[in-house]
Every structure is written in structure tokens, then in C-alpha cells.
Design a protein around this motif. Structure first.
Motif, PDB file in Angstrom:
ATOM      1  N   PRO A  81      76.630  61.203 -11.381  1.00 37.41           N
ATOM      2  CA  PRO A  81      76.220  59.900 -10.850  1.00 37.41           C
ATOM      3  C   PRO A  81      77.388  58.922 -10.776  1.00 37.41           C
ATOM      4  N   SER A  82      77.116  57.769 -10.187  1.00 34.92           N
ATOM      5  CA  SER A  82      78.121  56.710 -10.167  1.00 34.92           C
ATOM      6  C   SER A  82      77.418  55.356 -10.220  1.00 34.92           C
ATOM      7  N   ILE A  83      78.079  54.421 -10.867  1.00 34.77           N
ATOM      8  CA  ILE A  83      77.561  53.061 -10.989  1.00 34.77           C
ATOM      9  C   ILE A  83      78.672  52.096 -10.590  1.00 34.77           C
ATOM     10  N   CYS A  84      78.383  51.263  -9.583  1.00 33.89           N
ATOM     11  CA  CYS A  84      79.348  50.262  -9.107  1.00 33.89           C
ATOM     12  C   CYS A  84      78.740  48.876  -9.300  1.00 33.89           C
ATOM     13  N   PHE A  85      79.567  47.933  -9.727  1.00 34.33           N
ATOM     14  CA  PHE A  85      79.103  46.569  -9.960  1.00 34.33           C
ATOM     15  C   PHE A  85      80.196  45.607  -9.526  1.00 34.33           C
ATOM     16  N   GLU A  86      79.862  44.727  -8.592  1.00 37.23           N
ATOM     17  CA  GLU A  86      80.824  43.752  -8.077  1.00 37.23           C
ATOM     18  C   GLU A  86      82.118  44.417  -7.598  1.00 37.23           C
ATOM     19  N   ASP A  87      81.953  45.504  -6.871  1.00 37.83           N
ATOM     20  CA  ASP A  87      83.059  46.246  -6.264  1.00 37.83           C
ATOM     21  C   ASP A  87      83.936  46.980  -7.277  1.00 37.83           C
ATOM     22  N   LEU A  88      83.453  47.090  -8.501  1.00 40.74           N
ATOM     23  CA  LEU A  88      84.186  47.814  -9.536  1.00 40.74           C
ATOM     24  C   LEU A  88      83.350  49.016  -9.982  1.00 40.74           C
ATOM     25  N   VAL A  89      83.913  50.218  -9.866  1.00 43.10           N
ATOM     26  CA  VAL A  89      83.206  51.418 -10.312  1.00 43.10           C
ATOM     27  C   VAL A  89      83.243  51.459 -11.833  1.00 43.10           C
ATOM     28  N   LEU A  90      82.065  51.380 -12.444  1.00 49.43           N
ATOM     29  CA  LEU A  90      81.979  51.355 -13.901  1.00 49.43           C
ATOM     30  C   LEU A  90      81.882  52.752 -14.491  1.00 49.43           C
ATOM     31  N   MET A  91      81.146  53.642 -13.804  1.00 46.25           N
ATOM     32  CA  MET A  91      80.968  55.009 -14.292  1.00 46.25           C
ATOM     33  C   MET A  91      80.996  55.972 -13.105  1.00 46.25           C
ATOM     34  N   SER A  92      81.689  57.089 -13.278  1.00 44.12           N
ATOM     35  CA  SER A  92      81.761  58.097 -12.220  1.00 44.12           C
ATOM     36  C   SER A  92      82.455  59.341 -12.765  1.00 44.12           C
ATOM     37  N   SER A  93      82.388  60.408 -11.971  1.00 52.25           N
ATOM     38  CA  SER A  93      83.095  61.636 -12.347  1.00 52.25           C
ATOM     39  C   SER A  93      84.598  61.414 -12.356  1.00 52.25           C
ATOM     40  N   VAL A  94      85.080  60.600 -11.428  1.00 51.52           N
ATOM     41  CA  VAL A  94      86.514  60.320 -11.346  1.00 51.52           C
ATOM     42  C   VAL A  94      86.992  59.606 -12.606  1.00 51.52           C
ATOM     43  N   LYS A  95      86.180  58.690 -13.115  1.00 49.73           N
ATOM     44  CA  LYS A  95      86.556  57.964 -14.331  1.00 49.73           C
ATOM     45  C   LYS A  95      86.334  58.816 -15.590  1.00 49.73           C
ATOM     46  N   ASN A  96      85.657  59.947 -15.401  1.00 45.00           N
ATOM     47  CA  ASN A  96      85.433  60.892 -16.497  1.00 45.00           C
ATOM     48  C   ASN A  96      84.671  60.261 -17.670  1.00 45.00           C
ATOM     49  N   ASN A  97      83.678  59.440 -17.337  1.00 46.36           N
ATOM     50  CA  ASN A  97      82.891  58.804 -18.400  1.00 46.36           C
ATOM     51  C   ASN A  97      81.384  58.971 -18.167  1.00 46.36           C
ATOM     52  N   ILE A  98      81.000  60.048 -17.452  1.00 48.10           N
ATOM     53  CA  ILE A  98      79.585  60.331 -17.245  1.00 48.10           C
ATOM     54  C   ILE A  98      79.249  61.682 -17.876  1.00 48.10           C
ATOM     55  N   GLY A  99      77.960  61.917 -18.052  1.00 44.64           N
ATOM     56  CA  GLY A  99      77.527  63.183 -18.618  1.00 44.64           C
ATOM     57  C   GLY A  99      76.084  63.452 -18.235  1.00 44.64           C
ATOM     58  N   ARG A 100      75.625  64.671 -18.457  1.00 40.60           N
ATOM     59  CA  ARG A 100      74.243  64.982 -18.121  1.00 40.60           C
ATOM     60  C   ARG A 100      73.307  64.218 -19.054  1.00 40.60           C
ATOM     61  N   GLY A 101      72.173  63.826 -18.535  1.00 40.84           N
ATOM     62  CA  GLY A 101      71.237  63.011 -19.288  1.00 40.84           C
ATOM     63  C   GLY A 101      71.149  61.622 -18.696  1.00 40.84           C
ATOM     64  N   LEU A 102      71.360  60.603 -19.524  1.00 44.04           N
ATOM     65  CA  LEU A 102      71.313  59.208 -19.092  1.00 44.04           C
ATOM     66  C   LEU A 102      72.701  58.584 -19.157  1.00 44.04           C
ATOM     67  N   ASN A 103      73.073  57.879 -18.105  1.00 47.13           N
ATOM     68  CA  ASN A 103      74.353  57.183 -18.039  1.00 47.13           C
ATOM     69  C   ASN A 103      74.059  55.692 -17.895  1.00 47.13           C
ATOM     70  N   ILE A 104      74.551  54.907 -18.835  1.00 45.64           N
ATOM     71  CA  ILE A 104      74.177  53.502 -18.916  1.00 45.64           C
ATOM     72  C   ILE A 104      75.409  52.612 -18.999  1.00 45.64           C
ATOM     73  N   ALA A 105      75.408  51.550 -18.182  1.00 46.38           N
ATOM     74  CA  ALA A 105      76.463  50.534 -18.229  1.00 46.38           C
ATOM     75  C   ALA A 105      75.829  49.195 -18.570  1.00 46.38           C
ATOM     76  N   LEU A 106      76.409  48.489 -19.528  1.00 46.68           N
ATOM     77  CA  LEU A 106      75.942  47.163 -19.929  1.00 46.68           C
ATOM     78  C   LEU A 106      76.895  46.106 -19.382  1.00 46.68           C
ATOM     79  N   VAL A 107      76.328  45.083 -18.745  1.00 54.08           N
ATOM     80  CA  VAL A 107      77.130  44.031 -18.124  1.00 54.08           C
ATOM     81  C   VAL A 107      76.599  42.666 -18.553  1.00 54.08           C
ATOM     82  N   ASN A 108      77.497  41.742 -18.820  1.00 51.85           N
ATOM     83  CA  ASN A 108      77.103  40.374 -19.143  1.00 51.85           C
ATOM     84  C   ASN A 108      76.389  39.756 -17.942  1.00 51.85           C
ATOM     85  N   GLY A 109      75.147  39.334 -18.135  1.00 55.08           N
ATOM     86  CA  GLY A 109      74.340  38.835 -17.020  1.00 55.08           C
ATOM     87  C   GLY A 109      74.769  37.488 -16.490  1.00 55.08           C
TER      88      GLY A 109
END
Length: 225
Positions: A81-109
């Protein structure tokens, strides 16, 4: 007779040469004129005709005081999977910070600052870690979630309750190898409008044993009420 024939051939030859010369001159000049107009037209095309680029590659830009986001679930157990926020990729295979299951990014609202990312393998014993992770989320935090492979095998009622508090309407029915993307917030008073869920169904699955990936984009307000 021979002289008359020669004269006729000469007249015919001169006529053909004259027609050839006129044709070449006319079309050559016309081609030049068309080419010049085309070239000038290309030079004078306004740059505004170029397609605008929006944050995270979204189809539309977000208004002021809204955050642009794009969440894509995994595809089967092959593409992460991949998660992008405000034009910044937070999680992706390229960043090597994802895994099978649940992938979660926390952002200051309020500021949009990335606080933390983590992946939880739902096949293993990560369920306790996930419970602690969700319990410690602070009020006003945006929670961006993407499934990969399987996100529900060991998901218990406590974890489902935490996601429900974050605004999820589908986590209660999340099953084996379902795909799920979600954006919620700690302290959200209503259900989040940002959620997609597709069931694992052998009759409709796009991949053998898995449904098609899910993709969700949108604009999240700085304060989700």
C-alpha cells in the motif's frame, strides 16, 4: 509531317514543364505559409493549457484549511500500500516502511505534521502492540490506514472498538483478506466520510484469493467535527 510532329512534341513538352513549374511553386509557397502559421500557433499556445498538478496526484486541489490525502491499499500479497498526505508520501514500498496487515500513519490534525508510522502484522502477535498504539493516540490526531494482504485474521473486539471511536463504520465487519482504507481522527464526533471497504469474495475477486485494491483521495479538514 516530321517537322509538324516535332513542333507538336515541343509544344506539349513546354506545356507540361510550365504546369509542373506552376504546381511546384504554388504548393511550395502554400506549404511554407501553413508551416509558418502552425509554428507561430505552437509558439503562442498559452502555458495554462497544461494540466494542473495537484497534491498527491489527486484529481482536484483542496481548499484552504484542508489537507490533501491519497490512500491506496495493497494488491493481493504482492504490491504494498501507499499513504500520501499533503504531497508527501508517508508510507510505501519505496520507503520500506510498510508490511502485511495494517499500515497506519498518524498526523497532527492542526499542523499536518507527521507524528508516527507503523505496520502491524495481523498473522503474528502484533495485536497487543496495535492495541497499545491505538490507545495512545492523542486527541486531534488524524489516523490514515491501509490494509495489505490480510488485516483482520487476529483483529479482536477491542481493536475494532478503537477504530470505531476514530470514526470507522466498516471495521466491525472487516473479514479475512478484505481490503480497507480509512482516514479518521481521535475525538471525531461523527462517522468519518473517508472510508472504503471491499469484501474478499471468490466470485468477484480480481486476484486469486484477494479482492481488487482500493484507492481513496480527498480533502480532510484541519479540525474534523
Amino acid at each position: 509531317m516530321r517537322i509538324t510532329s516535332v513542333i507538336r512534341y515541343m509544344v506539349l513538352l513546354i506545356t507540361l514543364l510550365g504546369m509542373w513549374f506552376i504546381t511546384q511553386t504554388y504548393f511550395h509557397q502554400s506549404w511554407k505559409a501553413v508551416s509558418l502559421r502552425s509554428w507561430l500557433g505552437a509558439m503562442n499556445k498559452p502555458s495554462s493549457e497544461k494540466l494542473p498538478q495537484h497534491k498527491c496526484g489527486n484529481q482536484k486541489s483542496c481548499p484552504k484549511n484542508y489537507f490533501a490525502f491519497r490512500i491506496i491499499s495493497g494488491a493481493a500479497n504482492v504490491v504494498g500500500p501507499s499513504i500520501c498526505f499533503e504531497d508527501l508520501v508517508l508510507m510505501s514500498s519505496v520507503k520500506n516502511n510498510i508490511g502485511r496487515g495494517l499500515n497506519i500513519a498518524l498526523v497532527n490534525g492542526t499542523t499536518g505534521q507527521l507524528l508516527k508510522t507503523n505496520s502491524f502484522d495481523m498473522y503474528s502477535g502484533d495485536i497487543t502492540k496495535l492495541q497499545t498504539f491505538l490507545q495512545e493516540i492523542k486527541h486531534g490526531t488524524l489516523v490514515l490506514t491501509a490494509s495489505y494482504d490480510d488485516a483482520a485474521t487476529k483483529m479482536n473486539d477491542k481493536v475494532r472498538a478503537y477504530f470505531t471511536e476514530l470514526g470507522s463504520n466498516h471495521v466491525g465487519k472487516l473479514g479475512f483478506r478484505d481490503n480497507w482504507v480509512f482516514l479518521g481522527a481521535k475525538g471525531l464526533m461523527n462517522k468519518s466520510p473517508f472510508e472504503k471497504h471491499i469484501k474478499n469474495n471468490k466470485e468477484t475477486n480480481k486476484y486469486e484469493g484477494w479482492p481488487e485494491l482500493l484507492e481513496m483521495e480527498g480533502c480532510a479538514p484541519r479540525k474534523m467535527d
